[in-house]
Design an enzyme around this catalytic site. Structure first.
Site, mmCIF file in Angstrom:
data_model
loop_
_atom_site.group_PDB
_atom_site.id
_atom_site.type_symbol
_atom_site.label_atom_id
_atom_site.label_comp_id
_atom_site.label_asym_id
_atom_site.label_seq_id
_atom_site.Cartn_x
_atom_site.Cartn_y
_atom_site.Cartn_z
ATOM 1 N N HIS A 62 -3.165 3.031 3.736
ATOM 2 C CA HIS A 62 -2.785 3.376 2.397
ATOM 3 C C HIS A 62 -3.154 3.139 0.928
ATOM 4 O O HIS A 62 -2.431 1.546 0.869
ATOM 5 C CB HIS A 62 -1.358 3.190 2.509
ATOM 6 C CG HIS A 62 -0.916 4.596 1.481
ATOM 7 N ND1 HIS A 62 -0.205 5.629 1.866
ATOM 8 C CD2 HIS A 62 -0.450 4.035 0.244
ATOM 9 C CE1 HIS A 62 0.513 5.997 0.783
ATOM 10 N NE2 HIS A 62 0.041 5.275 -0.172
ATOM 11 N N CYS A 110 3.034 5.081 -7.969
ATOM 12 C CA CYS A 110 4.564 4.890 -7.952
ATOM 13 C C CYS A 110 5.318 4.583 -8.835
ATOM 14 O O CYS A 110 5.251 4.391 -9.096
ATOM 15 C CB CYS A 110 4.395 3.954 -6.565
ATOM 16 S SG CYS A 110 6.242 3.995 -5.858
ATOM 17 N N ASN A 115 -3.915 6.846 -5.227
ATOM 18 C CA ASN A 115 -4.765 6.548 -4.240
ATOM 19 C C ASN A 115 -6.452 6.686 -3.922
ATOM 20 O O ASN A 115 -6.332 7.399 -4.617
ATOM 21 C CB ASN A 115 -4.321 7.529 -3.363
ATOM 22 C CG ASN A 115 -2.815 7.093 -2.193
ATOM 23 O OD1 ASN A 115 -2.154 7.893 -2.987
ATOM 24 N ND2 ASN A 115 -2.242 6.515 -1.785
#
Ligand code: HMG
Ligand code: MG
Length: 286
Positions: A205, A238, A247
């Site tokens: 991730h 985030c 991402n």
């Protein structure tokens, strides 16, 4: 036939949780519905966390209720505790994810708990999910760098990843939350994690703040990882990781995998159409 690598689409959750403006349920549903046609087997669409902590994820239950479900696609949600799990089950999530950190600083900032406290909180979540037959994914954040504690030791990541796997998570997704990871540090981290968790139960991730996410994907492929999270149009970040970008984009990851000779199973034209919907959300942002 070339080897398959799965791209897990996390844009509707990891992407939208960080948007500055409130995005309506209708807009979220439009994005998820476009993504459902692309060929993903899993789309993370919701997060049952405190609305005070992450207001952007309010309405997650309504989103799960309003999307047009496509057979063969699993719709997932983040759950930080039992309350989140019960809400996710009620809303019909097909898969849930608990999320821990390899660093104490991020754990406190993100979920107001130490690493040990968070793992204890997850035990009943795993037990109840098993009872009702819902698969649980585990995230480990800050696998190389933490915004509060600095560099993170590979062994710290391996410990948390190992605990999540032992607890019953079918997959552990390793998060470069800040998008700062240097590929050689990702390699060292994976070396330690693989001592405790098999490659087939791992996912990568990678946030892409410094443009190194694809290099890190490449390192993880070399270590045998075959599942990667990505966000359509590179949405995201985030709220508790200042400065972190989205991402790696699903489009660039798909192109990268194709060039490396892997099969990803996505329809690129439909992915582009979904990316247009995502970009439309930004444009509406003004
Ligand atoms: P807390 O303040 O320690 O706990 O928060 P609390 O039990 O005192 O609850 C605070 C309030 O939230 C209470 O409401 C609870 O009822 C409510 P009040 O009484 O003040 O009105 N509450 C809930 N509401 C809805 N759903 C729930 C829930 N639980 C409690 N499930 C808590 C602890 C975990 C709730 C909080 O810290 C929180 O919600 N944190 C979420 C942070 C977050 O979502 N971060 C982003 C996702 S993680 C991420 O992006 C990383 C990842 O992408 C991987 C990577 O990139 O590394 C996954
Ligand atoms: Mg993330």
């Amino acid at each position: 036939m070339s080897e398959r690598v799965e791209i897990v689409e996390v844009g509707p959750r990891d992407g939208l949780q960080n948007e500055a403006r409130a995005i309506s349920v209708t807009e979220k549903v439009r994005l998820v519905d476009a993504l459902s046609l692309v060929g993903f087997r899993r789309i993370e669409v919701a997060s049952f966390v405190s609305e005070k902590w992450v207001p952007q994820m309010a309405g997650s239950g309504e989103v799960l209720g309003a999307i047009t479900r496509v057979s063969g696609v699993r719709y997932g949600a983040l759950v930080p505790n039992m309350r989140g799990l019960e809400a996710a089950l009620k809303a019909g999530a097909d898969e849930v994810a608990v999320f821990a950190s390899a660093s104490e600083g991020f754990s406190q900032a993100n979920i107001n708990a130490s690493i040990a406290e968070s793992l204890e909180r997850f035990r009943p979540v795993l037990a109840r999910a098993r009872e009702v037959g819902v698969p649980v994914r585990g995230y480990v954040s800050c696998v190389t760098d933490c915004p509060y504690d600095g560099l993170v030791a590979p062994e710290a990541v391996a410990r948390v990843a190992g605990e999540l796997r032992t607890m019953g998570c079918f997959e552990v997704s390793l998060g470069d939350t800040l998008g700062r990871a240097a590929p050689e540090r990702v390699d060292a981290m994976l070396g330690a994690v693989l001592e405790r968790v098999e490659a087939r139960a791992l996912a990568g991730h990678f946030h892409d703040s410094f443009g190194r996410a694809l290099e890190n994907v490449s390192v993880a492929l070399g270590r045998g990882v075959r599942v990667f999270d990505a966000s359509v149009a590179g949405l995201g970040g985030c709220p508790y990781a200042p400065g972190a970008a989205g991402n790696v984009s699903s489009e660039s990851l798909a192109a990268f995998l194709e060039a490396a000779g892997f099969e990803h199973g996505l329809e690129i034209e439909r992915l582009r159409a979904a990316a247009d919907v995502a970009v439309g959300l930004w444009e509406a942002d003004g």
